[in-house]
Scaffold this motif. Sequence first.
Motif, PDB file in Angstrom:
ATOM      1  N   VAL A  25       0.714  -1.108  -0.087  1.00 44.61           N
ATOM      2  CA  VAL A  25       0.095  -0.040  -0.039  1.00 44.61           C
ATOM      3  C   VAL A  25       0.877   1.370   0.089  1.00 44.61           C
ATOM      4  CG1 VAL A  25      -1.894  -0.971   0.899  1.00 44.61           C
ATOM      5  CG2 VAL A  25      -0.391  -0.322   2.466  1.00 44.61           C
ATOM      6  N   VAL A  26       2.255   1.177   0.261  1.00 39.08           N
ATOM      7  CA  VAL A  26       3.038   2.702   0.390  1.00 39.08           C
ATOM      8  C   VAL A  26       4.215   2.413  -0.743  1.00 39.08           C
ATOM      9  CG1 VAL A  26       2.447   2.768   2.773  1.00 39.08           C
ATOM     10  CG2 VAL A  26       4.510   1.597   1.942  1.00 39.08           C
ATOM     11  N   ALA A  27       4.294   1.393  -1.641  1.00 41.88           N
ATOM     12  CA  ALA A  27       5.134   1.633  -2.587  1.00 41.88           C
ATOM     13  C   ALA A  27       5.172   2.875  -3.288  1.00 41.88           C
ATOM     14  CB  ALA A  27       5.018   0.271  -3.489  1.00 41.88           C
ATOM     15  N   ALA A  28       6.353   3.481  -3.434  1.00 39.54           N
ATOM     16  CA  ALA A  28       6.541   4.893  -3.977  1.00 39.54           C
ATOM     17  C   ALA A  28       6.777   4.782  -5.294  1.00 39.54           C
ATOM     18  CB  ALA A  28       7.693   5.529  -3.196  1.00 39.54           C
ATOM     19  N   ASN A  29       6.013   3.929  -5.954  1.00 38.66           N
ATOM     20  CA  ASN A  29       5.916   3.818  -7.499  1.00 38.66           C
ATOM     21  C   ASN A  29       4.544   4.412  -8.082  1.00 38.66           C
ATOM     22  OD1 ASN A  29       5.477   2.574 -10.115  1.00 38.66           O
ATOM     23  ND2 ASN A  29       7.255   1.387  -9.796  1.00 38.66           N
ATOM     24  N   PRO A  30       4.693   5.470  -8.851  1.00 39.04           N
ATOM     25  CA  PRO A  30       3.460   5.989  -9.361  1.00 39.04           C
ATOM     26  C   PRO A  30       2.588   4.990 -10.264  1.00 39.04           C
ATOM     27  CG  PRO A  30       5.366   7.286 -10.111  1.00 39.04           C
ATOM     28  CD  PRO A  30       5.894   6.350  -9.338  1.00 39.04           C
ATOM     29  N   VAL A  31       3.164   4.255 -10.813  1.00 41.48           N
ATOM     30  CA  VAL A  31       2.324   3.310 -11.697  1.00 41.48           C
ATOM     31  C   VAL A  31       1.775   2.428 -10.904  1.00 41.48           C
ATOM     32  CG1 VAL A  31       2.751   1.309 -13.544  1.00 41.48           C
ATOM     33  CG2 VAL A  31       3.907   3.694 -13.756  1.00 41.48           C
ATOM     34  N   TYR A  32       2.380   1.708 -10.086  1.00 41.60           N
ATOM     35  CA  TYR A  32       1.906   0.878  -9.117  1.00 41.60           C
ATOM     36  C   TYR A  32       0.732   1.404  -8.175  1.00 41.60           C
ATOM     37  CZ  TYR A  32       1.500  -2.488  -5.115  1.00 41.60           C
ATOM     38  OH  TYR A  32       1.002  -3.406  -4.246  1.00 41.60           O
TER      39      TYR A  32
END
Length: 167
Positions: A25-32
């Motif tokens: 829920v916090v992955a710093a990937n805009p696509v994700y």
Amino acid sequence: MVATIRPMALIRRVPVVTMVYGLDVVAANPVYQAIFLPMIGSSAAVIACSSNTARLAQERGVAEHKLSAITPAVDMPTTPCESIKPPEAYSGRPTLVSVGRLVRRKGTADFIRHALPLIVARSPDVELVVIGSAPTKALKSEPSELERIRDAIEVVWIQRHVRLLGY
């Protein structure tokens, strides 16, 4: 996984229940963030691995009524059992155990550097057993936490109090 299951579930009209961990829920990937978080949120139910992860999921748009926090755990026997023998790795000393992926956010190196010396001062026979390895297929690549842990052990001269068992 959600990306592959979600379309099939829609076609078959079956509900999807998704289990999420912190980086889910916090992955710093805009696509994700743009693709997977909405898919997670569209699940019929979302099971978070902790109440903190549930809070993070809710902050990122997962409806509260869909969220449950279920911490993965092991049931321990409530009475002593003679047939259970300690694992070979157990030394008989007072033992602290850390089990999990070796990533910086879990704080193992910082614990060794700042807290373990204080614990050893009060209990000179204590031992920390670290079980785990660095993630090889993580969404977020990090410098080697194992090296940070080894450095912390050397900095505070606490080698005889820490055992790194690996995976």
